[in-house]
Design an enzyme around this catalytic site. Structure first.
Site, short mmCIF file in Angstrom:
data_model
loop_
_atom_site.label_atom_id
_atom_site.label_comp_id
_atom_site.label_asym_id
_atom_site.label_seq_id
_atom_site.Cartn_x
_atom_site.Cartn_y
_atom_site.Cartn_z
N VAL A 1 1.09 -1.16 0.16
CA VAL A 1 -0.19 0.23 0.30
C VAL A 1 1.35 1.07 0.01
O VAL A 1 1.75 1.62 0.60
CB VAL A 1 -0.72 0.23 1.17
CG1 VAL A 1 -2.20 1.48 0.63
CG2 VAL A 1 -1.37 -1.43 1.18
N ASN B 1 -0.20 3.60 -5.45
CA ASN B 1 -0.72 2.92 -5.99
C ASN B 1 -0.86 1.61 -4.51
O ASN B 1 -0.04 1.96 -3.72
CB ASN B 1 -0.36 2.64 -7.31
CG ASN B 1 -0.92 2.90 -8.02
OD1 ASN B 1 -1.43 3.69 -8.53
ND2 ASN B 1 0.09 3.89 -8.73
N VAL B 2 -1.62 0.73 -4.65
CA VAL B 2 -2.18 -0.31 -4.03
C VAL B 2 -1.68 -1.63 -5.23
O VAL B 2 -2.09 -1.64 -6.30
CB VAL B 2 -2.87 -0.76 -3.30
CG1 VAL B 2 -3.15 -1.77 -2.13
CG2 VAL B 2 -3.71 0.29 -2.63
N VAL B 3 -0.71 -2.02 -4.31
CA VAL B 3 -0.18 -3.26 -5.86
C VAL B 3 -0.60 -5.06 -5.12
O VAL B 3 -0.03 -4.66 -3.33
CB VAL B 3 1.25 -3.13 -6.09
CG1 VAL B 3 1.59 -4.41 -6.87
CG2 VAL B 3 1.52 -1.62 -6.59
N GLY C 1 9.39 3.91 7.07
CA GLY C 1 8.45 3.52 6.31
C GLY C 1 8.67 2.08 5.96
O GLY C 1 9.81 1.94 6.02
N ALA C 2 7.07 1.63 6.11
CA ALA C 2 6.81 -0.04 5.56
C ALA C 2 7.40 -0.30 4.53
O ALA C 2 8.50 -1.14 4.31
CB ALA C 2 5.56 -0.43 5.91
N ASP C 3 7.68 0.70 3.51
CA ASP C 3 8.93 0.07 2.15
C ASP C 3 9.63 -0.12 2.32
O ASP C 3 10.82 -0.59 1.11
CB ASP C 3 7.67 1.07 1.42
CG ASP C 3 7.94 2.85 1.00
OD1 ASP C 3 8.20 2.83 2.71
OD2 ASP C 3 7.57 3.59 0.50
#
Length: 258
Positions: A7, A11-13, A108-110
């Site tokens: 998320v 965009n959400v992938v 951040g999680a990403d």
């Protein structure tokens, strides 16, 4: 199979993994107001079109930089796939590496997922350049520790600011210029040169400074939706891996299930 959900702010992938391989992926605009039912209508139809059934999904992992989206995605996992999702960075899916910065909780999680994936795939020091809403530059050392990084405006944000703050400049598509000339012959070409080659110059300058501060050889791995735009246009990157964040989710899910 594992359904990995990344998320982002734009965009959400959704990616369907069979073992280490991505069998399918789908992308939808991020909207924290979208309900679990709305996600299901969209996702289940796309899965069916590619020959997959909801029963094929045995587990779900969520990685998000949009906290408000988590409830509805949890509803999607529980109601339509019959499983409680693994949440990246929480409980048994804790990051599992040292976040060596002043405010570890702010990572951040990403970026954390990229750190997991790059350390697994590229042992040694590495710099990850992630082209998202913002462009991030992250240093992960040979031990897998996150040591810090840089946040810069993303390419689309830079273009939006340029167009939005001027009266006559048109909106242009982001693409690589046709040639290497930096002397544009019309307004659109000059804008494209400024955005594209200006961004390349910014990246190259920051990577030079990061490598000098690290003091050791470090691979540079590019990821994110716009990474392929720069592939072949600069020798800055050792490798372009658009799915790095998704593989971070996969690795974290595997570790959490052991």
């Amino acid at each position: 199979m594992l359904l990995a959900v990344d998320v982002g702010n734009t965009n959400v992938v959704f990616a369907l993994f069979d073992g280490d391989a991505i069998k399918a992926r789908w992308r939808i605009t991020s909207d924290p107001r979208r309900t679990g039912d709305e996600y299901a209508v969209w996702l289940l139809q796309l899965m069916e079109l590619e020959g997959f059934d909801r029963a094929d999904v045995g587990s779900v992992i969520l990685g998000s930089v949009v906290p408000r989206a988590m409830h509805n995605l949890t509803v999607l996992a529980e109601k339509y796939f019959g499983t409680t999702p693994i949440v990246a960075g929480q409980g048994r899916a804790d990051w599992g590496f040292l976040v060596d910065v002043d405010e570890p909780a702010s990572l951040g999680a990403d970026r954390a997922l990229n750190a997991i994936a790059v350390h697994a795939q590229h042992p040694g020091d590495a710099i990850v350049v992630d082209f998202g809403t913002a462009t991030t530059f992250d240093f992960i050392d040979y031990s897998g520790s996150y040591k810090g990084g840089i946040i810069a405006p993303g390419l689309n944000l830079s273009l939006d600011a340029l167009v939005g703050a001027t009266a006559k400049l048109p909106r242009i598509a982001i693409e690589a210029p046709a040639g290497k000339s930096v002397l544009g012959r019309n307004t659109e070409d000059q804008m494209l040169i400024g955005v594209f080659w200006g961004y390349v110059a910014m990246m190259e300058g920051l990577i030079v400074r990061m490598r000098a501060e690290i003091g050791r050889p470090a691979k540079v791995i590019a990821t994110g939706g716009l990474a392929v735009l720069f592939d072949g246009k600069t020798d800055l990157f050792d490798q372009v891996e658009p799915d790095l964040t998704l593989h971070g989710l996969r690795l974290l899910a595997q570790r959490a299930s052991d």
